[in-house]
Design a protein around this motif. Structure first.
Motif, short mmCIF file in Angstrom:
data_model
loop_
_atom_site.label_atom_id
_atom_site.label_comp_id
_atom_site.label_asym_id
_atom_site.label_seq_id
_atom_site.Cartn_x
_atom_site.Cartn_y
_atom_site.Cartn_z
N GLY A 1 -7.88 16.94 -3.94
CA GLY A 1 -8.21 15.98 -2.67
C GLY A 1 -7.00 14.98 -2.64
O GLY A 1 -6.03 15.02 -2.74
N GLU A 2 -7.55 14.02 -1.61
CA GLU A 2 -6.60 12.96 -1.37
C GLU A 2 -7.04 11.56 -1.69
O GLU A 2 -8.39 11.14 -1.85
N GLY A 3 -6.21 10.66 -1.79
CA GLY A 3 -6.45 9.22 -2.41
C GLY A 3 -5.31 8.27 -1.85
O GLY A 3 -4.33 8.76 -1.75
N GLN A 4 -5.80 7.00 -1.85
CA GLN A 4 -4.92 6.05 -1.45
C GLN A 4 -5.04 4.78 -2.43
O GLN A 4 -6.20 4.37 -2.52
N MET A 5 -4.12 3.95 -2.62
CA MET A 5 -4.27 2.86 -3.44
C MET A 5 -3.09 2.15 -3.36
O MET A 5 -2.07 2.30 -2.83
N ILE A 6 -3.31 0.64 -3.68
CA ILE A 6 -2.28 -0.41 -3.65
C ILE A 6 -1.51 -0.50 -4.99
O ILE A 6 -2.31 -1.01 -5.89
N CYS A 7 -0.40 -0.33 -5.00
CA CYS A 7 0.30 -0.56 -6.35
C CYS A 7 0.81 -1.77 -6.60
O CYS A 7 2.13 -2.16 -5.96
N GLU A 8 0.26 -2.69 -7.29
CA GLU A 8 0.93 -4.04 -7.58
C GLU A 8 0.96 -4.10 -9.21
O GLU A 8 0.39 -3.37 -9.90
N PRO A 9 1.81 -4.94 -9.65
CA PRO A 9 2.65 -5.87 -9.11
C PRO A 9 3.96 -5.26 -8.30
O PRO A 9 4.07 -4.10 -8.37
N PRO A 10 4.63 -6.08 -7.30
CA PRO A 10 5.50 -5.64 -6.52
C PRO A 10 6.85 -5.05 -7.51
O PRO A 10 6.90 -5.37 -8.54
N PRO A 11 7.74 -4.22 -6.96
CA PRO A 11 8.62 -3.63 -7.57
C PRO A 11 9.62 -4.39 -8.35
O PRO A 11 10.09 -4.07 -9.33
N GLU A 12 9.59 -5.47 -7.86
CA GLU A 12 10.98 -6.56 -8.52
C GLU A 12 10.21 -7.17 -9.82
O GLU A 12 11.12 -7.82 -10.40
N SER A 13 9.11 -7.16 -9.92
CA SER A 13 8.58 -7.84 -11.20
C SER A 13 8.81 -6.90 -12.56
O SER A 13 9.05 -5.92 -12.47
N GLY A 14 8.95 -7.86 -13.56
CA GLY A 14 9.24 -7.06 -14.87
C GLY A 14 7.87 -6.87 -15.50
O GLY A 14 7.94 -6.43 -16.79
#
Length: 267
Positions: A254-267
Motif C-alpha cells: 500500500g501507501e504511507g506518508q510520514m514526517i521525518c524529523e529531526p531536520p537533516p542538518e541535526s546530528g
C-alpha cells in the motif's frame, strides 16, 4: 533484370535482440557494488523537487563537545555543480531518521495479517489482468504483421510478373516497412512492461512469511541484508520532500506518508 532484395527471417528477432540489450544495460546498473556503509533505501528513494534518485553518503562531523561522529544522509543525484542551471538544490536528508521511519512502517504493515493477505491477493489479480492485456495486444500485433507480410508478398508477385512498376512497388513496400517498424517498437515496449507487472512468486511469499515470523519475534532479528531483501520483494519506493520533511512510501503493501524529523542538518 533488376535485383529484388528479399528479407530472410533472422535467427534472433530484432525485438528480442533489442530487449536483451536493454535488460543487460539495466542489470549492469542494478548490479550491487561493495559498500563501506549501509543505506537501507539505496535504489528506493527519489527527490520530490526534481524526481531524481537519491544516493546514500556518509561524512564526518564534529559535535559541540569536539567529538567526531559519522553522519549518514541521502543526497539528490542532481545536487551537484556539474548540472549547472539544472542543478537541484534540495538539501541532504538524514539517512538514519529516514531508514528507521521506513523500516518501522514496513514492519508494521508486514505484520498486519489483513494488510499482508489482501496485498498479495490484489497484487496477483492486477498482475494477471495486466499480463493478459499485454499478451492479447502482442498477439494482435503479430497478426497484423502477418497480414502485412502477406500483402508485401502479393506486391512482390505483381512486381515480378510485370503487373506493378518498380516505383509503385517500392512505395508500397516503404509503407509496409514503416507499419512494421511502428509495431516492432510497440512490441518492444510492451514486452519490457511484462517485467513491471510481476507478482510475488510462491517461493518469495514463503520467504516473506518466514521473515514475518522472525520480525514478529523482535525487530532486531532482521539483519540489514534481510531488510534490504524485504524492501526489494515488497517493491518499496520512497519520495522525500525536503521542504515539508514528508516521506511518501509506495509498494506492495500500500501507501504511507510520514514526517521525518529531526531536520537533516541535526546530528
Amino acid at each position: 533484370a533488376d535485383w529484388i532484395a528479399v528479407e530472410v527471417e533472422p535467427i534472433v528477432t530484432v525485438e528480442l535482440f533489442e530487449l536483451t540489450q536493454h535488460r543487460l544495460e539495466a542489470n549492469s546498473k542494478k548490479r550491487p557494488r561493495p559498500l563501506q556503509y549501509q543505506y537501507l533505501l539505496r535504489g528506493h528513494i527519489r527527490c520530490a523537487r526534481c524526481g531524481a534518485s537519491m544516493s546514500g553518503q556518509t561524512s564526518r562531523r564534529v559535535r559541540s563537545d569536539g567529538s567526531i561522529y559519522q553522519y549518514q544522509y541521502y543526497r539528490c543525484h542532481k545536487n551537484w555543480p556539474d548540472y549547472g542551471s539544472n542543478r537541484c538544490h534540495a538539501p541532504n536528508a538524514n539517512g538514519k531518521v529516514i531508514d528507521q521511519a521506513v523500516w518501522t512502517w514496513v514492519k508494521d504493515q508486514l505484520l498486519d495479517d489483513d494488510t499482508f493477505l489482501k496485498s498479495l491477493t490484489a497484487d496477483r489479480a492486477e498482475a494477471r489482468r495486466a499480463h493478459q492485456i499485454i499478451t492479447d495486444t502482442l498477439a494482435t500485433l503479430g497478426a497484423q504483421d502477418q497480414k502485412a507480410q502477406a500483402k508485401l508478398g502479393r506486391f512482390l508477385d505483381l512486381y515480378g510478373s510485370g503487373d506493378m512498376d518498380k516505383p509503385t512497388f517500392l512505395a508500397k513496400r516503404g509503407e509496409i516497412d514503416r507499419e512494421l517498424a511502428v509495431r516492432q517498437q510497440e512490441r518492444i515496449e510492451l514486452t519490457a512492461q511484462l517485467d513491471t507487472y510481476r507478482t510475488i512468486t510462491e517461493d518469495q511469499e514463503a520467504q516473506l512469511r518466514e521473515y514475518r515470523k522472525d520480525i514478529g519475534r523482535g525487530a532486531a532479528s532482521a539483519s540489514f541484508d534481510e531488510k534490504v531483501e524485504i524492501l526489494r520483494l515488497l517493491r518499496i519506493e520512497c519520495i522525500f520532500n525536503d521542504r515539508t520533511k514528508e516521506l511518501a512510501i509506495t509498494g506492495l503493501l500500500g501507501e504511507g506518508q510520514m514526517i521525518c524529523e529531526p531536520p537533516p542538518e541535526s546530528g
